[in-house]
Design an enzyme around this catalytic site. Structure first.
Site, PDB file in Angstrom:
ATOM      1  N   SER A  36       0.831  -1.214   0.000  1.00 38.15           N
ATOM      2  CA  SER A  36       0.000   0.000   0.000  1.00 38.15           C
ATOM      3  C   SER A  36       0.860   1.256   0.000  1.00 38.15           C
ATOM      4  O   SER A  36       0.602   2.181  -0.771  1.00 38.15           O
ATOM      5  CB  SER A  36      -0.976  -0.002   1.175  1.00 38.15           C
ATOM      6  OG  SER A  36      -0.307  -0.251   2.383  1.00 38.15           O
ATOM      7  N   TYR A 142      -3.774   8.397  15.369  1.00 37.24           N
ATOM      8  CA  TYR A 142      -2.706   7.422  15.094  1.00 37.24           C
ATOM      9  C   TYR A 142      -2.074   6.947  16.413  1.00 37.24           C
ATOM     10  O   TYR A 142      -1.862   5.747  16.627  1.00 37.24           O
ATOM     11  CB  TYR A 142      -1.668   8.082  14.179  1.00 37.24           C
ATOM     12  CG  TYR A 142      -0.345   7.367  14.052  1.00 37.24           C
ATOM     13  CD1 TYR A 142      -0.195   6.294  13.180  1.00 37.24           C
ATOM     14  CD2 TYR A 142       0.772   7.784  14.794  1.00 37.24           C
ATOM     15  CE1 TYR A 142       1.032   5.648  13.048  1.00 37.24           C
ATOM     16  CE2 TYR A 142       1.991   7.143  14.668  1.00 37.24           C
ATOM     17  CZ  TYR A 142       2.119   6.081  13.800  1.00 37.24           C
ATOM     18  OH  TYR A 142       3.335   5.450  13.680  1.00 37.24           O
ATOM     19  N   ASN A 175      11.540   9.482  15.863  1.00 39.78           N
ATOM     20  CA  ASN A 175      11.485   9.693  14.396  1.00 39.78           C
ATOM     21  C   ASN A 175      12.645   9.006  13.696  1.00 39.78           C
ATOM     22  O   ASN A 175      13.783   9.452  13.790  1.00 39.78           O
ATOM     23  CB  ASN A 175      11.450  11.181  14.088  1.00 39.78           C
ATOM     24  CG  ASN A 175      10.157  11.818  14.569  1.00 39.78           C
ATOM     25  OD1 ASN A 175       9.807  11.703  15.747  1.00 39.78           O
ATOM     26  ND2 ASN A 175       9.429  12.439  13.680  1.00 39.78           N
TER      27      ASN A 175
HETATM   28  P1  NAD Z   1       6.306   2.565   5.533  1.00 40.08           P
HETATM   29  O1  NAD Z   1       5.016   3.110   5.009  1.00 40.08           O
HETATM   30  O2  NAD Z   1       7.535   2.766   4.734  1.00 40.08           O
HETATM   31  O3  NAD Z   1       6.158   1.008   5.852  1.00 40.08           O
HETATM   32  C1  NAD Z   1       4.955   0.391   6.230  1.00 40.08           C
HETATM   33  C2  NAD Z   1       4.791  -0.858   5.365  1.00 40.08           C
HETATM   34  O4  NAD Z   1       3.626  -1.571   5.790  1.00 40.08           O
HETATM   35  C3  NAD Z   1       4.574  -0.501   3.883  1.00 40.08           C
HETATM   36  O5  NAD Z   1       5.439  -1.269   3.074  1.00 40.08           O
HETATM   37  C4  NAD Z   1       3.111  -0.847   3.632  1.00 40.08           C
HETATM   38  O6  NAD Z   1       2.867  -1.230   2.286  1.00 40.08           O
HETATM   39  C5  NAD Z   1       2.888  -1.965   4.638  1.00 40.08           C
HETATM   40  N1  NAD Z   1       1.486  -2.107   5.046  1.00 40.08           N
HETATM   41  C6  NAD Z   1       0.623  -1.128   5.397  1.00 40.08           C
HETATM   42  N2  NAD Z   1      -0.570  -1.667   5.704  1.00 40.08           N
HETATM   43  C7  NAD Z   1      -0.446  -3.016   5.554  1.00 40.08           C
HETATM   44  C8  NAD Z   1      -1.327  -4.105   5.713  1.00 40.08           C
HETATM   45  N3  NAD Z   1      -2.602  -3.927   6.099  1.00 40.08           N
HETATM   46  N4  NAD Z   1      -0.876  -5.360   5.472  1.00 40.08           N
HETATM   47  C9  NAD Z   1       0.415  -5.562   5.071  1.00 40.08           C
HETATM   48  N5  NAD Z   1       1.284  -4.555   4.894  1.00 40.08           N
HETATM   49  C10 NAD Z   1       0.864  -3.301   5.126  1.00 40.08           C
HETATM   50  O7  NAD Z   1       6.462   3.201   6.988  1.00 40.08           O
HETATM   51  P2  NAD Z   1       7.662   3.073   8.030  1.00 40.08           P
HETATM   52  O8  NAD Z   1       8.130   4.437   8.318  1.00 40.08           O
HETATM   53  O9  NAD Z   1       8.620   2.023   7.605  1.00 40.08           O
HETATM   54  O10 NAD Z   1       6.856   2.581   9.317  1.00 40.08           O
HETATM   55  C11 NAD Z   1       6.775   1.206   9.651  1.00 40.08           C
HETATM   56  C12 NAD Z   1       6.064   1.029  10.983  1.00 40.08           C
HETATM   57  O11 NAD Z   1       6.774   1.655  12.014  1.00 40.08           O
HETATM   58  C13 NAD Z   1       4.633   1.564  11.029  1.00 40.08           C
HETATM   59  O12 NAD Z   1       3.852   0.631  11.762  1.00 40.08           O
HETATM   60  C14 NAD Z   1       4.761   2.842  11.822  1.00 40.08           C
HETATM   61  O13 NAD Z   1       3.583   3.122  12.527  1.00 40.08           O
HETATM   62  C15 NAD Z   1       5.902   2.508  12.758  1.00 40.08           C
HETATM   63  N6  NAD Z   1       6.698   3.647  13.200  1.00 40.08           N
HETATM   64  C16 NAD Z   1       7.392   4.405  12.279  1.00 40.08           C
HETATM   65  C17 NAD Z   1       8.193   5.445  12.730  1.00 40.08           C
HETATM   66  C18 NAD Z   1       8.969   6.318  11.780  1.00 40.08           C
HETATM   67  O14 NAD Z   1       9.583   7.276  12.232  1.00 40.08           O
HETATM   68  N7  NAD Z   1       9.004   6.015  10.494  1.00 40.08           N
HETATM   69  C19 NAD Z   1       8.300   5.703  14.106  1.00 40.08           C
HETATM   70  C20 NAD Z   1       7.535   4.930  14.993  1.00 40.08           C
HETATM   71  C21 NAD Z   1       6.773   3.881  14.533  1.00 40.08           C
HETATM   72  C1  UD1 Z   2       6.616  10.432  12.992  1.00 41.84           C
HETATM   73  C2  UD1 Z   2       6.138   9.286  12.105  1.00 41.84           C
HETATM   74  C3  UD1 Z   2       5.214   8.367  12.872  1.00 41.84           C
HETATM   75  C4  UD1 Z   2       5.962   7.874  14.078  1.00 41.84           C
HETATM   76  C5  UD1 Z   2       6.476   9.039  14.893  1.00 41.84           C
HETATM   77  C6  UD1 Z   2       7.353   8.489  15.992  1.00 41.84           C
HETATM   78  C7  UD1 Z   2       5.721   9.485   9.743  1.00 41.84           C
HETATM   79  C8  UD1 Z   2       4.840  10.065   8.708  1.00 41.84           C
HETATM   80  N1  UD1 Z   2       5.394   9.819  10.991  1.00 41.84           N
HETATM   81  O1  UD1 Z   2       5.506  11.218  13.458  1.00 41.84           O
HETATM   82  O2  UD1 Z   2       4.863   7.243  12.079  1.00 41.84           O
HETATM   83  O3  UD1 Z   2       5.155   7.044  14.855  1.00 41.84           O
HETATM   84  O4  UD1 Z   2       7.284   9.884  14.078  1.00 41.84           O
HETATM   85  O5  UD1 Z   2       8.316   9.367  16.339  1.00 41.84           O
HETATM   86  O6  UD1 Z   2       6.684   8.783   9.463  1.00 41.84           O
HETATM   87  N2  UD1 Z   2       6.391  18.772   9.316  1.00 41.84           N
HETATM   88  C9  UD1 Z   2       6.631  19.959   8.645  1.00 41.84           C
HETATM   89  N3  UD1 Z   2       6.638  19.940   7.281  1.00 41.84           N
HETATM   90  C10 UD1 Z   2       6.409  18.804   6.545  1.00 41.84           C
HETATM   91  C11 UD1 Z   2       6.154  17.589   7.254  1.00 41.84           C
HETATM   92  C12 UD1 Z   2       6.159  17.607   8.644  1.00 41.84           C
HETATM   93  O7  UD1 Z   2       6.815  21.018   9.260  1.00 41.84           O
HETATM   94  O8  UD1 Z   2       6.448  18.876   5.308  1.00 41.84           O
HETATM   95  C13 UD1 Z   2       6.410  18.786  10.799  1.00 41.84           C
HETATM   96  C14 UD1 Z   2       5.201  18.151  11.430  1.00 41.84           C
HETATM   97  O9  UD1 Z   2       4.147  19.079  11.518  1.00 41.84           O
HETATM   98  C15 UD1 Z   2       5.761  17.726  12.786  1.00 41.84           C
HETATM   99  C16 UD1 Z   2       7.207  17.347  12.462  1.00 41.84           C
HETATM  100  O10 UD1 Z   2       7.509  17.988  11.226  1.00 41.84           O
HETATM  101  O11 UD1 Z   2       5.753  18.799  13.682  1.00 41.84           O
HETATM  102  C17 UD1 Z   2       7.425  15.839  12.323  1.00 41.84           C
HETATM  103  O12 UD1 Z   2       6.487  15.352  11.381  1.00 41.84           O
HETATM  104  P1  UD1 Z   2       6.380  13.848  10.844  1.00 41.84           P
HETATM  105  O13 UD1 Z   2       7.720  13.299  10.591  1.00 41.84           O
HETATM  106  O14 UD1 Z   2       5.406  13.881   9.723  1.00 41.84           O
HETATM  107  O15 UD1 Z   2       5.615  13.066  11.953  1.00 41.84           O
HETATM  108  P2  UD1 Z   2       5.594  12.824  13.506  1.00 41.84           P
HETATM  109  O16 UD1 Z   2       4.286  13.343  13.981  1.00 41.84           O
HETATM  110  O17 UD1 Z   2       6.805  13.276  14.221  1.00 41.84           O
END
Ligand code: NAD
Ligand code: UD1
Length: 319
Positions: A36, A142, A175
């Site tokens: 997705s 979320y 993050n």
């Molecule tokens: P991402 O979107 O790159 O990865 C998520 C993956 O899950 C995607 O490949 C997507 O296709 C797959 N997916 C979504 N819904 C699904 C479903 N129903 N069944 C099977 N696959 C599905 O995002 P990411 O940044 O790699 O985040 C991964 C996980 O880590 C998420 O659960 C997110 O909530 C969590 N998380 C991310 C961050 C961050 O900073 N990126 C921080 C804290 C937690």
């Molecule tokens: C992010 C992750 C979330 C994760 C969380 C844990 C994503 C999309 N979100 O949330 O999955 O659980 O960290 O730490 O990966 N911002 C801007 N300009 C932009 C985009 C964002 O100013 O173009 C600001 C946002 O308003 C926010 C900050 O940057 O204040 C961080 O944003 P973002 O990385 O999107 O998400 P988080 O809420 O920190």
């Protein structure tokens, strides 16, 4: 014991790196993803890939068809904004999808489950850095769905009626940034959104005054922590912060990125917009518990990690 593990979300940013790290460590990996937000090209070569949705038992059955030593449940929708736009979809993917993964683990007596929770579970913390025993009062939809999922995982791990040993760990990740975080999807993390903007010479958008701050952790430190947790009994039953303990403002992130491209922050177009719903003002992890339990410490300095992402992003843009 089987050396096969399942990584959900394997075509995404964190999941693809996790699968690579596990293979390097000698594990056989089954990966599941519904593609997705993930991309086929992120799926590491050499894994068994199951295209499927974690909310669908029939798809989970395929992913759980071999004996598994553990499940790394990373699939989910990472966007706080998408969750406000479509809370039911967020709840279905992040909470019900996790419940379905837990059920599949129980059905197949998988001994270990690690879950991708989030710092958003804390909401607006009373004190920084935030500790694992601080109140969890998520302020975004979320954050609510991730917290509910985390509780399902840990409460199941605490059950004594299962008839087999089931160990659960949740990582409250801050993050995460690194290669393969989407440069084009405006719903992905801010670090790669800004890099994508600068590559395409678009104005950068800041929501709020830019003084809000985040604890940015490099993907290599995240993968190392998860694998250590999988291999350590002490991590069982724990919710662990996964950050660096340092806080960087969004404005500083923008300036670092602009400078890394050899441009002048004072001249680059930056547009300000109102704060978005559910936005946390400041976040910073207290990582003492994680350090102790995993004998782990973050290693990647922010400027170096960011330079590496930018070098990757430039290569991507030239393809
Ligand atoms: P991402 O979107 O790159 O990865 C998520 C993956 O899950 C995607 O490949 C997507 O296709 C797959 N997916 C979504 N819904 C699904 C479903 N129903 N069944 C099977 N696959 C599905 O995002 P990411 O940044 O790699 O985040 C991964 C996980 O880590 C998420 O659960 C997110 O909530 C969590 N998380 C991310 C961050 C961050 O900073 N990126 C921080 C804290 C937690
Ligand atoms: C992010 C992750 C979330 C994760 C969380 C844990 C994503 C999309 N979100 O949330 O999955 O659980 O960290 O730490 O990966 N911002 C801007 N300009 C932009 C985009 C964002 O100013 O173009 C600001 C946002 O308003 C926010 C900050 O940057 O204040 C961080 O944003 P973002 O990385 O999107 O998400 P988080 O809420 O920190």
């Amino acid at each position: 014991m089987s050396k096969r593990v399942l990584v959900t979300g394997v075509a995404g940013f964190i999941g693809s790196h996790m699968a690579e790290g596990l293979m390097k460590r000698g594990y056989q990996v089954t990966g599941m993803d519904d593609l997705s937000t993930g991309e086929k090209r992120n799926i590491p070569a050499g894994i068994r890939f199951v295209k499927g949705d974690v909310t669908r038992p029939a798809d989970l059955k395929k992913a759980f068809s071999s004996a598994l030593a553990g499940v790394f449940h990373i699939a989910g929708c990472a966007s706080t904004i998408k969750a406000f736009d479509d809370p039911e979809s967020d709840l279905r993917t992040n909470t019900m999808g996790t419940v379905a993964v837990v059920q599949a683990c129980l059905g197949k007596k998988v001994p270990r489950l690690l879950y991708a929770s989030s710092m958003t579970v804390y909401g607006h913390p009373e004190k920084l850095p935030v500790r694992e025993d601080s109140p969890c009062r998520p302020v975004s939809y979320y954050g609510i769905s991730k917290y509910a999922a985390e509780r399902y995982v840990l409460a199941t791990g605490a059950r004594r009626d299962l008839g087999f040993s089931f160990g659960a760990t949740a990582f409250r990740m801050f993050n995460v940034y690194g290669r393969r975080q989407s440069l084009t999807n405006p719903y992905q993390g801010v670090a790669s959104i800004f890099i994508g903007n600068i590559l395409r010479q678009e104005p950068v958008k800041i929501f709020g005054d830019g003084l809000q701050s985040r604890d940015f952790i490099h993907i290599s430190d995240v993968v190392r922590a998860w694998i250590l947790a999988f291999e350590r009994k002490a991590a069982i039953g724990q919710a662990l912060n996964l950050g660096t303990g340092m806080r960087i403002s969004v404005k500083r992130l923008v300036d670092t990125d602009i400078r890394a491209f050899g441009l002048d922050p004072a001249r680059y177009p930056v547009k300000f917009f109102p704060v978005r719903p559910g936005d946390q003002r400041h976040m910073q992890a207290d990582i003492r518990r994680t350090r102790k339990i995993l004998a782990w410490a973050p290693k990647m300095p922010f400027e170096k990690g960011m330079a590496d992402v930018i070098s990757w992003a430039r290569d991507e843009a030239s393809i």
